[in-house]
Write a protein that holds these residues in place. Structure first.
Motif, mmCIF file in Angstrom:
data_model
loop_
_atom_site.group_PDB
_atom_site.id
_atom_site.type_symbol
_atom_site.label_atom_id
_atom_site.label_comp_id
_atom_site.label_asym_id
_atom_site.label_seq_id
_atom_site.Cartn_x
_atom_site.Cartn_y
_atom_site.Cartn_z
ATOM 1 N N GLU A 238 0.763 -1.166 -0.057
ATOM 2 C CA GLU A 238 0.046 0.088 0.022
ATOM 3 C C GLU A 238 0.973 1.352 0.003
ATOM 4 O OE1 GLU A 238 -3.086 0.182 2.698
ATOM 5 O OE2 GLU A 238 -3.403 -1.633 2.864
ATOM 6 N N THR A 239 0.641 2.044 -1.065
ATOM 7 C CA THR A 239 1.263 3.130 -0.984
ATOM 8 C C THR A 239 0.637 4.391 0.004
ATOM 9 O OG1 THR A 239 0.159 4.231 -2.828
ATOM 10 C CG2 THR A 239 2.227 3.008 -3.231
ATOM 11 N N PRO A 240 1.611 4.928 0.973
ATOM 12 C CA PRO A 240 0.781 5.982 1.774
ATOM 13 C C PRO A 240 0.414 7.173 1.031
ATOM 14 C CG PRO A 240 3.136 6.004 1.822
ATOM 15 C CD PRO A 240 2.833 4.743 0.941
ATOM 16 N N GLU A 241 -0.666 7.961 1.413
ATOM 17 C CA GLU A 241 -1.052 9.044 0.890
ATOM 18 C C GLU A 241 -0.185 10.331 1.177
ATOM 19 O OE1 GLU A 241 -4.993 11.846 1.225
ATOM 20 O OE2 GLU A 241 -5.203 9.718 2.105
ATOM 21 N N VAL A 242 0.170 10.851 -0.087
ATOM 22 C CA VAL A 242 1.048 11.680 0.042
ATOM 23 C C VAL A 242 0.153 13.236 -0.140
ATOM 24 C CG1 VAL A 242 3.107 13.059 -0.982
ATOM 25 C CG2 VAL A 242 2.684 10.524 -1.038
ATOM 26 N N ARG A 243 0.364 13.938 1.207
ATOM 27 C CA ARG A 243 -0.365 15.209 1.079
ATOM 28 C C ARG A 243 0.736 16.383 1.176
ATOM 29 N NH1 ARG A 243 -4.336 14.177 6.084
ATOM 30 N NH2 ARG A 243 -5.578 12.416 5.277
ATOM 31 N N PRO A 244 0.159 17.581 0.443
ATOM 32 C CA PRO A 244 1.281 18.427 0.284
ATOM 33 C C PRO A 244 1.279 19.273 1.579
ATOM 34 C CG PRO A 244 -1.147 18.853 -0.980
ATOM 35 C CD PRO A 244 -1.001 17.567 -0.371
ATOM 36 N N PRO A 245 2.158 20.055 1.945
ATOM 37 C CA PRO A 245 2.607 20.814 3.201
ATOM 38 C C PRO A 245 1.391 21.579 3.726
ATOM 39 C CG PRO A 245 4.154 21.342 1.614
ATOM 40 C CD PRO A 245 3.453 20.243 0.935
ATOM 41 N N VAL A 246 0.916 22.079 4.579
ATOM 42 C CA VAL A 246 0.006 22.845 5.010
ATOM 43 C C VAL A 246 0.565 24.280 4.807
ATOM 44 C CG1 VAL A 246 -1.494 23.824 6.852
ATOM 45 C CG2 VAL A 246 -1.170 21.422 6.455
ATOM 46 N N ARG B 79 -5.400 29.720 -7.151
ATOM 47 C CA ARG B 79 -4.411 28.776 -7.749
ATOM 48 C C ARG B 79 -3.894 27.728 -6.980
ATOM 49 N NH1 ARG B 79 0.858 31.316 -10.359
ATOM 50 N NH2 ARG B 79 1.068 31.814 -7.943
ATOM 51 N N ASP B 80 -3.724 27.970 -5.647
ATOM 52 C CA ASP B 80 -2.992 26.818 -4.744
ATOM 53 C C ASP B 80 -4.057 25.629 -4.585
ATOM 54 O OD1 ASP B 80 -1.216 26.228 -2.675
ATOM 55 O OD2 ASP B 80 -2.832 26.557 -1.275
ATOM 56 N N GLN B 81 -5.515 26.120 -4.300
ATOM 57 C CA GLN B 81 -6.378 24.978 -4.351
ATOM 58 C C GLN B 81 -6.705 24.164 -5.409
ATOM 59 O OE1 GLN B 81 -7.873 24.258 -1.419
ATOM 60 N NE2 GLN B 81 -6.134 25.787 -0.584
ATOM 61 N N SER B 82 -6.590 24.850 -6.572
ATOM 62 C CA SER B 82 -6.609 23.854 -7.935
ATOM 63 C C SER B 82 -5.402 23.141 -8.144
ATOM 64 C CB SER B 82 -6.709 24.716 -9.128
ATOM 65 O OG SER B 82 -5.652 25.688 -9.619
ATOM 66 N N ALA B 83 -4.008 23.655 -7.661
ATOM 67 C CA ALA B 83 -2.934 22.976 -7.619
ATOM 68 C C ALA B 83 -3.053 21.626 -6.831
ATOM 69 C CB ALA B 83 -1.684 23.654 -7.533
ATOM 70 N N ARG B 84 -3.417 21.983 -5.437
ATOM 71 C CA ARG B 84 -3.758 20.678 -4.616
ATOM 72 C C ARG B 84 -4.549 19.816 -4.861
ATOM 73 N NH1 ARG B 84 -2.125 21.412 0.690
ATOM 74 N NH2 ARG B 84 -0.802 23.230 0.979
ATOM 75 N N ASP C 169 -5.650 14.357 -7.109
ATOM 76 C CA ASP C 169 -6.618 13.599 -8.123
ATOM 77 C C ASP C 169 -5.285 12.504 -8.750
ATOM 78 O OD1 ASP C 169 -8.930 14.656 -7.844
ATOM 79 O OD2 ASP C 169 -8.921 16.291 -9.401
ATOM 80 N N GLU C 170 -4.023 13.394 -9.097
ATOM 81 C CA GLU C 170 -3.144 12.517 -9.759
ATOM 82 C C GLU C 170 -2.554 11.517 -8.765
ATOM 83 O OE1 GLU C 170 1.542 13.689 -9.948
ATOM 84 O OE2 GLU C 170 0.185 14.896 -11.344
ATOM 85 N N GLY C 171 -2.540 11.581 -7.244
ATOM 86 C CA GLY C 171 -2.338 10.633 -6.449
ATOM 87 C C GLY C 171 -3.451 9.761 -6.308
#
Length: 88
Positions: free
Chosen positions: A3-11, A73-78, A83-85
């Motif tokens: 299982e690949t861990p979920e990668v979250r962008p930094p806050v 822009r930040d929200q659409s990038a996140r 979605d990519e992950g």
């Protein structure tokens, strides 16, 4: 079964720091009354105290619009990152 861990962008990101600075700058400018609590220099007969505050109305509007656009822009990038992950 790997299982690949979920990668979250930094806050806290540089973009979010800029957004915060855009929103805090008008408050700091208006709370520091000693910097504009005077009558000179007058602009077309209007004391400095008044035109400085009116100038900050325009500056605050521009900074808020900039912060909003950066936030979008930040929200659409996140969302794109998430979605990519999710498709992997």
């Amino acid at each position: 079964m790997s299982e690949t861990p979920e990668v979250r962008p930094p806050v806290v990101t540089p973009v979010r720091v800029i957004i915060g600075l855009c929103l805090v700058a008008p408050f700091a400018a208006m709370l520091w009354v000693g910097s504009y609590g005077k009558t000179d220099p007058a602009f077309i007969g209007i004391p400095f105290f008044y035109w400085y505050q009116m100038l900050w109305v325009v500056i605050s509007t521009a900074l808020t619009m900039l912060a909003y656009k950066l936030w979008q822009r930040d929200q659409s990038a996140r969302k794109a990152t998430q979605d990519e992950g999710a498709t992997r």
